[in-house]
Scaffold this motif. Structure first.
Motif, mmCIF file in Angstrom:
data_model
loop_
_atom_site.group_PDB
_atom_site.id
_atom_site.type_symbol
_atom_site.label_atom_id
_atom_site.label_comp_id
_atom_site.label_asym_id
_atom_site.label_seq_id
_atom_site.Cartn_x
_atom_site.Cartn_y
_atom_site.Cartn_z
ATOM 1 N N PRO A 1 3.476 -7.174 1.203
ATOM 2 C CA PRO A 1 3.964 -8.521 0.910
ATOM 3 C C PRO A 1 5.462 -8.521 0.594
ATOM 4 C CG PRO A 1 2.013 -7.989 -0.390
ATOM 5 C CD PRO A 1 2.485 -6.712 0.234
ATOM 6 N N GLU A 2 6.109 -9.659 0.838
ATOM 7 C CA GLU A 2 7.553 -9.756 0.590
ATOM 8 C C GLU A 2 7.893 -9.557 -0.883
ATOM 9 O OE1 GLU A 2 9.264 -13.304 2.091
ATOM 10 O OE2 GLU A 2 8.798 -12.876 4.190
ATOM 11 N N GLY A 3 7.014 -9.975 -1.779
ATOM 12 C CA GLY A 3 7.321 -9.891 -3.198
ATOM 13 C C GLY A 3 7.239 -8.506 -3.796
ATOM 14 N N LEU A 4 6.830 -7.538 -3.010
ATOM 15 C CA LEU A 4 6.690 -6.161 -3.488
ATOM 16 C C LEU A 4 7.799 -5.333 -2.869
ATOM 17 C CD1 LEU A 4 4.421 -4.832 -5.260
ATOM 18 C CD2 LEU A 4 3.405 -4.030 -3.131
ATOM 19 N N SER A 5 8.605 -4.669 -3.704
ATOM 20 C CA SER A 5 9.704 -3.862 -3.171
ATOM 21 C C SER A 5 9.171 -2.603 -2.500
ATOM 22 C CB SER A 5 10.673 -3.476 -4.286
ATOM 23 O OG SER A 5 10.109 -2.467 -5.116
ATOM 24 N N MET A 6 10.025 -1.974 -1.691
ATOM 25 C CA MET A 6 9.624 -0.721 -1.047
ATOM 26 C C MET A 6 9.315 0.345 -2.086
ATOM 27 S SD MET A 6 9.466 -0.796 2.277
ATOM 28 C CE MET A 6 9.985 -1.788 3.694
ATOM 29 N N VAL A 7 10.108 0.431 -3.127
ATOM 30 C CA VAL A 7 9.882 1.429 -4.176
ATOM 31 C C VAL A 7 8.549 1.180 -4.868
ATOM 32 C CG1 VAL A 7 10.678 2.210 -6.451
ATOM 33 C CG2 VAL A 7 12.302 1.994 -4.560
ATOM 34 N N GLU A 8 8.260 -0.078 -5.204
ATOM 35 C CA GLU A 8 6.980 -0.405 -5.847
ATOM 36 C C GLU A 8 5.808 -0.106 -4.917
ATOM 37 O OE1 GLU A 8 8.747 -4.065 -8.602
ATOM 38 O OE2 GLU A 8 7.922 -4.455 -6.602
ATOM 39 N N ALA A 9 5.944 -0.494 -3.655
ATOM 40 C CA ALA A 9 4.856 -0.280 -2.701
ATOM 41 C C ALA A 9 4.573 1.194 -2.481
ATOM 42 C CB ALA A 9 5.188 -0.960 -1.374
ATOM 43 N N ALA A 10 5.612 2.024 -2.521
ATOM 44 C CA ALA A 10 5.437 3.464 -2.300
ATOM 45 C C ALA A 10 4.628 4.129 -3.405
ATOM 46 C CB ALA A 10 6.799 4.142 -2.180
ATOM 47 N N CYS A 11 4.511 3.493 -4.558
ATOM 48 C CA CYS A 11 3.743 4.064 -5.673
ATOM 49 C C CYS A 11 2.241 3.912 -5.497
ATOM 50 C CB CYS A 11 4.134 3.381 -6.989
ATOM 51 S SG CYS A 11 5.863 3.577 -7.478
ATOM 52 N N LEU A 12 1.793 3.083 -4.558
ATOM 53 C CA LEU A 12 0.399 2.635 -4.542
ATOM 54 C C LEU A 12 -0.602 3.552 -3.865
ATOM 55 C CD1 LEU A 12 0.972 -1.169 -3.849
ATOM 56 C CD2 LEU A 12 0.936 0.050 -6.040
ATOM 57 N N PRO A 13 -0.304 4.214 -2.730
ATOM 58 C CA PRO A 13 -1.374 4.822 -1.930
ATOM 59 C C PRO A 13 -2.158 5.953 -2.581
ATOM 60 C CG PRO A 13 0.571 4.449 -0.586
ATOM 61 C CD PRO A 13 0.981 4.215 -1.999
ATOM 62 N N THR A 14 -1.611 6.646 -3.558
ATOM 63 C CA THR A 14 -2.367 7.734 -4.190
ATOM 64 C C THR A 14 -2.741 7.380 -5.621
ATOM 65 O OG1 THR A 14 -1.385 9.430 -2.784
ATOM 66 C CG2 THR A 14 -2.340 10.173 -4.834
ATOM 67 N N ALA A 15 -1.779 7.340 -6.536
ATOM 68 C CA ALA A 15 -2.083 7.134 -7.952
ATOM 69 C C ALA A 15 -2.694 5.763 -8.218
ATOM 70 C CB ALA A 15 -0.814 7.317 -8.782
ATOM 71 N N TRP A 16 -2.081 4.725 -7.711
ATOM 72 C CA TRP A 16 -2.578 3.377 -7.997
ATOM 73 C C TRP A 16 -3.881 3.093 -7.264
ATOM 74 C CZ3 TRP A 16 -0.610 -1.030 -10.788
ATOM 75 C CH2 TRP A 16 0.369 -0.664 -11.711
ATOM 76 N N LEU A 17 -4.025 3.599 -6.071
ATOM 77 C CA LEU A 17 -5.291 3.430 -5.359
ATOM 78 C C LEU A 17 -6.403 4.186 -6.066
ATOM 79 C CD1 LEU A 17 -6.934 2.388 -2.983
ATOM 80 C CD2 LEU A 17 -6.126 4.345 -1.650
ATOM 81 N N THR A 18 -6.114 5.388 -6.548
ATOM 82 C CA THR A 18 -7.096 6.147 -7.324
ATOM 83 C C THR A 18 -7.542 5.350 -8.541
ATOM 84 O OG1 THR A 18 -6.225 8.286 -6.600
ATOM 85 C CG2 THR A 18 -7.449 8.250 -8.668
ATOM 86 N N ALA A 19 -6.588 4.747 -9.255
ATOM 87 C CA ALA A 19 -6.908 3.952 -10.443
ATOM 88 C C ALA A 19 -7.738 2.725 -10.087
ATOM 89 C CB ALA A 19 -5.618 3.545 -11.146
ATOM 90 N N TYR A 20 -7.365 2.058 -9.000
ATOM 91 C CA TYR A 20 -8.097 0.862 -8.569
ATOM 92 C C TYR A 20 -9.556 1.203 -8.279
ATOM 93 C CZ TYR A 20 -9.372 -3.235 -5.754
ATOM 94 O OH TYR A 20 -9.995 -4.352 -5.257
ATOM 95 N N ARG A 21 -9.782 2.276 -7.537
ATOM 96 C CA ARG A 21 -11.165 2.661 -7.196
ATOM 97 C C ARG A 21 -11.939 3.075 -8.445
ATOM 98 N NH1 ARG A 21 -13.970 4.115 -2.490
ATOM 99 N NH2 ARG A 21 -15.588 5.698 -2.756
ATOM 100 N N MET A 22 -11.286 3.814 -9.350
ATOM 101 C CA MET A 22 -11.949 4.220 -10.583
ATOM 102 C C MET A 22 -12.447 3.005 -11.368
ATOM 103 S SD MET A 22 -9.437 7.246 -11.996
ATOM 104 C CE MET A 22 -10.448 7.639 -13.444
ATOM 105 N N LEU A 23 -11.591 2.024 -11.524
ATOM 106 C CA LEU A 23 -11.925 0.870 -12.354
ATOM 107 C C LEU A 23 -12.923 -0.069 -11.696
ATOM 108 C CD1 LEU A 23 -8.356 -0.031 -13.654
ATOM 109 C CD2 LEU A 23 -10.282 0.606 -15.113
ATOM 110 N N PHE A 24 -12.637 -0.481 -10.459
ATOM 111 C CA PHE A 24 -13.331 -1.634 -9.893
ATOM 112 C C PHE A 24 -14.385 -1.296 -8.840
ATOM 113 C CE2 PHE A 24 -8.859 -3.039 -10.814
ATOM 114 C CZ PHE A 24 -9.168 -3.581 -12.051
ATOM 115 N N VAL A 25 -14.316 -0.098 -8.273
ATOM 116 C CA VAL A 25 -15.300 0.292 -7.270
ATOM 117 C C VAL A 25 -16.329 1.232 -7.901
ATOM 118 C CG1 VAL A 25 -15.682 1.325 -4.995
ATOM 119 C CG2 VAL A 25 -13.606 -0.021 -5.434
ATOM 120 N N ARG A 26 -15.896 2.400 -8.313
ATOM 121 C CA ARG A 26 -16.824 3.351 -8.915
ATOM 122 C C ARG A 26 -17.221 2.935 -10.329
ATOM 123 N NH1 ARG A 26 -19.801 5.903 -6.320
ATOM 124 N NH2 ARG A 26 -19.684 7.911 -7.368
ATOM 125 N N GLY A 27 -16.260 2.432 -11.120
ATOM 126 C CA GLY A 27 -16.559 2.018 -12.486
ATOM 127 C C GLY A 27 -17.195 0.652 -12.593
#
Length: 323
Positions: free
Chosen positions: A126-152
């Motif tokens: 999305p336009e509102g997300l900077s490249m630096v912010e977006a680059a943080c997501l695929p490993t650490a943030w995705l891991t956290a998302y799955r832990m909380l809302f999918v597996r948890g």
């Protein structure tokens, strides 16, 4: 092209095998896409690779990096999903593919001017997300998302304990849990990290091992040996613990099996996340205004400094390389 790669493996001195230099431009097989990398985030996985965990010597030289945001050949701003399924995998959840790999294991990684990935692995940014912010997501943030809302399977109003605040996964857990309406508790041995946890969304913070005032619905566990017994003791009857890492070691002196069966606790494993979950995470951040905590931004040429900071372990949030 510019790249940061592993030239050799050394379990005791990982930085000795790290090279910041030039590598050939990658070729994209049919069905794959070329992405011009604008930002790429550092993970513990990259340090472990230099130590020989998950990266085999015969795969060297290997460009490191799992996470990236950039621009594809058609000019679209994208986030790169790092999980590469085996070509013969036919399931719907690529994290269950026994032959899956991450970028920088069998396929060259993201710490370079260009990375090639299967076209399906691209998620619109999305336009509102900077490249630096977006680059943080695929490993650490995705891991956290799955832990909380999918597996948890956590729901608004529930309570959660995040152990060992500081790194990318734990800070993501706090921020995402608060954004989703959970009651958030966090622990750390560091007073500075506890203070930072309050700033990014924790309701209450505690020293590592300190008794909580309440029993929580779930614990998010990435530390392992050092926090396991505290995690079990912090759960209400019928609560669950979601495990996605063991940074302090996988072995525990007492697994507290009696507590687990008598209190009917759930012990759930979790790893990374799917391409569709990454898309959902991106949309969640876009809708809520939640943003990754960035500890440092460094040009790719200073990657060695970023690796050294991660090895020291004093960062709070993500270290991101920019191109």
């Amino acid at each position: 092209m510019r790249a940061v790669y592993a030239e050799s493996i050394n379990s005791k001195d990982p930085l000795s095998g790290l090279v910041v230099g030039e590598r050939p431009e990658p070729q994209a097989p049919e069905g794959w896409a070329r992405v011009t990398v604008k930002a790429a985030a550092l993970n513990h996985h990259d340090v472990w690779s230099l130590r020989g965990q998950g990266l085999k010597a015969e795969a060297l030289p290997m460009i490191l990096g799992c996470d990236a945001a950039g621009v594809d050949e058609e000019g679209n701003e994208v986030v790169v999903h790092a999980v590469i399924s085996d070509p013969g995998f036919t399931g719907t959840d690529e994290t269950t593919d026994p032959r899956r790999s991450l970028l920088s294991e069998r396929y060259q990684g993201t710490f370079a001017d260009t990375v090639v990935v299967p076209r399906r692995n691209l998620v619109p940014k999305p336009e509102g997300l900077s490249m630096v912010e977006a680059a943080c997501l695929p490993t650490a943030w995705l891991t956290a998302y799955r832990m909380l809302f999918v597996r948890g399977a956590m729901r608004p109003g529930e309570s959660v304990l995040v152990q060992g605040i500081g790194g990318g996964v734990s800070t993501a857990l706090v921020a995402l849990a608060r954004a989703a309406g959970l009651r958030v508790y966090a622990t750390s041995r560091s007073e500075a990290k506890r203070a930072r946890a309050l700033e990014i969304g924790a309701h209450e913070v505690f020293d590592s091992g300190e008794r909580l005032p309440v029993k929580v619905d779930a614990v998010m566990e990435t530390v392992g040996r050092a926090t396991w017994q505290h995690s079990i003791r912090s759960l209400r009857p019928g609560g669950r613990i979601v495990i996605a890492g063991t940074t302090s070691g996988p072995q525990v002196d007492d697994a507290m099996l009696t507590h687990i069966f008598f209190l009917q606790l759930g012990v759930i494993g979790s790893t990374m996340g799917t391409r569709d979950e990454l898309d959902a995470l991106v949309q969640m951040l876009h809708a809520t205004g939640t943003r990754p905590l960035v500890h440092a931004q460094l040009p790719l040429e200073q990657a060695r400094d970023g690796f050294a900071q991660m090895i020291e372990g004093d960062q709070i949030g993500k270290i991101v390389f920019t191109l």
